[in-house]
Write a protein that holds these residues in place. Structure first.
Motif, PDB file in Angstrom:
ATOM      1  N   TRP A  32       0.850  -1.202   0.000  1.00 40.23           N
ATOM      2  CA  TRP A  32       0.000   0.000   0.000  1.00 40.23           C
ATOM      3  C   TRP A  32       0.881   1.246   0.000  1.00 40.23           C
ATOM      4  O   TRP A  32       0.619   2.214  -0.703  1.00 40.23           O
ATOM      5  CB  TRP A  32      -0.898   0.054   1.239  1.00 40.23           C
ATOM      6  N   GLN A  33       1.896   1.197   0.870  1.00 38.77           N
ATOM      7  CA  GLN A  33       2.795   2.360   0.986  1.00 38.77           C
ATOM      8  C   GLN A  33       3.330   2.771  -0.379  1.00 38.77           C
ATOM      9  O   GLN A  33       3.227   3.931  -0.790  1.00 38.77           O
ATOM     10  CB  GLN A  33       3.976   2.021   1.910  1.00 38.77           C
ATOM     11  N   TRP A  34       3.866   1.803  -1.136  1.00 37.90           N
ATOM     12  CA  TRP A  34       4.479   2.156  -2.423  1.00 37.90           C
ATOM     13  C   TRP A  34       3.440   2.548  -3.467  1.00 37.90           C
ATOM     14  O   TRP A  34       3.683   3.396  -4.319  1.00 37.90           O
ATOM     15  CB  TRP A  34       5.373   1.019  -2.924  1.00 37.90           C
ATOM     16  N   SER A  35       2.259   1.919  -3.368  1.00 34.29           N
ATOM     17  CA  SER A  35       1.201   2.258  -4.336  1.00 34.29           C
ATOM     18  C   SER A  35       0.696   3.680  -4.095  1.00 34.29           C
ATOM     19  O   SER A  35       0.502   4.448  -5.051  1.00 34.29           O
ATOM     20  CB  SER A  35       0.047   1.246  -4.250  1.00 34.29           C
ATOM     21  N   PHE A  36       0.490   4.044  -2.829  1.00 36.04           N
ATOM     22  CA  PHE A  36       0.078   5.432  -2.527  1.00 36.04           C
ATOM     23  C   PHE A  36       1.211   6.398  -2.879  1.00 36.04           C
ATOM     24  O   PHE A  36       0.996   7.470  -3.424  1.00 36.04           O
ATOM     25  CB  PHE A  36      -0.279   5.605  -1.045  1.00 36.04           C
ATOM     26  N   TRP A  37       2.420   5.993  -2.536  1.00 38.92           N
ATOM     27  CA  TRP A  37       3.591   6.854  -2.774  1.00 38.92           C
ATOM     28  C   TRP A  37       3.719   7.203  -4.253  1.00 38.92           C
ATOM     29  O   TRP A  37       3.869   8.370  -4.615  1.00 38.92           O
ATOM     30  CB  TRP A  37       4.855   6.135  -2.267  1.00 38.92           C
ATOM     31  N   VAL A  38       3.621   6.175  -5.089  1.00 37.83           N
ATOM     32  CA  VAL A  38       3.865   6.454  -6.511  1.00 37.83           C
ATOM     33  C   VAL A  38       2.763   7.349  -7.082  1.00 37.83           C
ATOM     34  O   VAL A  38       3.016   8.184  -7.951  1.00 37.83           O
ATOM     35  CB  VAL A  38       4.040   5.133  -7.318  1.00 37.83           C
ATOM     36  N   MET A  39       1.528   7.204  -6.559  1.00 42.09           N
ATOM     37  CA  MET A  39       0.443   8.047  -7.069  1.00 42.09           C
ATOM     38  C   MET A  39       0.566   9.492  -6.591  1.00 42.09           C
ATOM     39  O   MET A  39       0.158  10.413  -7.291  1.00 42.09           O
ATOM     40  CB  MET A  39      -0.918   7.474  -6.643  1.00 42.09           C
ATOM     41  N   THR A  40       1.100   9.695  -5.408  1.00 41.05           N
ATOM     42  CA  THR A  40       1.176  11.072  -4.901  1.00 41.05           C
ATOM     43  C   THR A  40       2.502  11.742  -5.261  1.00 41.05           C
ATOM     44  O   THR A  40       2.537  12.946  -5.507  1.00 41.05           O
ATOM     45  CB  THR A  40       0.988  11.106  -3.363  1.00 41.05           C
ATOM     46  N   ALA A  41       3.590  10.971  -5.302  1.00 42.14           N
ATOM     47  CA  ALA A  41       4.908  11.594  -5.503  1.00 42.14           C
ATOM     48  C   ALA A  41       5.374  11.574  -6.953  1.00 42.14           C
ATOM     49  O   ALA A  41       6.268  12.344  -7.315  1.00 42.14           O
ATOM     50  CB  ALA A  41       5.947  10.895  -4.619  1.00 42.14           C
ATOM     51  N   VAL A  42       4.778  10.711  -7.779  1.00 41.96           N
ATOM     52  CA  VAL A  42       5.355  10.523  -9.117  1.00 41.96           C
ATOM     53  C   VAL A  42       4.334  10.627 -10.270  1.00 41.96           C
ATOM     54  O   VAL A  42       4.627  11.229 -11.306  1.00 41.96           O
ATOM     55  CB  VAL A  42       6.085   9.145  -9.210  1.00 41.96           C
ATOM     56  N   ASP A  43       3.137  10.062 -10.094  1.00 38.09           N
ATOM     57  CA  ASP A  43       2.192   9.890 -11.216  1.00 38.09           C
ATOM     58  C   ASP A  43       1.891  11.198 -11.956  1.00 38.09           C
ATOM     59  O   ASP A  43       2.191  11.329 -13.147  1.00 38.09           O
ATOM     60  CB  ASP A  43       0.907   9.243 -10.672  1.00 38.09           C
ATOM     61  N   ALA A  44       1.315  12.184 -11.276  1.00 40.29           N
ATOM     62  CA  ALA A  44       0.912  13.434 -11.951  1.00 40.29           C
ATOM     63  C   ALA A  44       2.141  14.201 -12.446  1.00 40.29           C
ATOM     64  O   ALA A  44       2.115  14.818 -13.522  1.00 40.29           O
ATOM     65  CB  ALA A  44       0.099  14.295 -10.991  1.00 40.29           C
TER      66      ALA A  44
END
Ligand SMILES: N[C@@H](CCC(=O)N[C@@H](CS)C(=O)NCC(=O)O)C(=O)O
Length: 201
Positions: free
Chosen positions: A93-105
């Protein structure tokens, strides 16, 4: 299960997961690759996802959206590429949330400027500015991957699939990665998988 969304969108993340699952277990899925442009199509999409975005899946009447959530659901439901312990699940979960908030947009914004897509003119300076903001998350992931092959250890898992599926944009935008060697090697391992290359088409 039916997957809605064109393959060039974030839908490819789910297509990748579904294809991994199909190859390993015979899981059956179909793909509706419409772009949902007519009023009727938009209404149909909105009835499944009030945000009117893809991907969306319908799994035997259960409708779910958000690419990361769909993949986590599939991993858990089919016990496939799934974390083995509560701690591993939380790390996923940590990495999935992380990538969406820190990298995706941020990466998408970079791609817009770099490739001149989605109504934006090519602007190398703006692209470089966005890339600078990605140095911190890229360094963070690079340091974590220094002592492991995959995010949860030795085995490729849904944590890797979710995070790498966002990093595919870095590959598309030819982001220079040599200063993040562990991240670069991990991304090549994940993005070189046959199921992804099939899902991409
Ligand atoms: N956080 C969502 C984002 C979904 C999203 O933004 N999808 C885009 C395609 S990549 C979309 O449907 N855009 C159409 C629109 O905004 O109307 C996810 O990861 O699934």
């Amino acid at each position: 299960m039916k997957i809605y969304g064109f393959a060039q969108s974030r839908t490819f993340r789910v297509l990748w997961m579904a294809e991994e699952l199909r190859r390993a277990t015979g899981f059956e899925y179909s793909h509706d690759s419409r772009v949902f442009t007519t009023n009727e199509e938009r209404e149909f999409l909105l009835s499944m996802n009030p945000m009117g975005k893809v991907p969306v899946v319908n799994d035997d009447g259960f409708v779910l959206c958000e690419s990361m959530a769909i993949n986590l659901y599939l991993a858990k439901k089919h016990d496939f590429l799934a974390p083995r312990t509560l701690e591993q699940e939380a790390t996923t979960w940590q990495w999935s949330f992380w990538v969406m908030t820190a990298v995706d947009a941020q990466l998408l914004q970079y791609l817009r400027f770099k490739l001149g897509i989605m109504g934006v003119q090519i602007d190398e300076e703006q692209a470089a500015n966005v890339l600078e903001t990605l140095d911190r998350p890229f360094n963070a992931l690079n340091s974590v991957l220094a002592d492991r092959t995959y995010l949860l250890g030795d085995q490729f898992s849904v944590a890797d699939l979710n995070v790498a599926s966002v990093f595919m944009w870095a590959q598309m935008g030819q982001v220079p990665m040599t200063q993040y060697p562990h991240l670069q090697n991990w991304a090549s391992r994940c993005l070189g998988r046959d199921a992804l290359n099939f899902a991409r088409i």
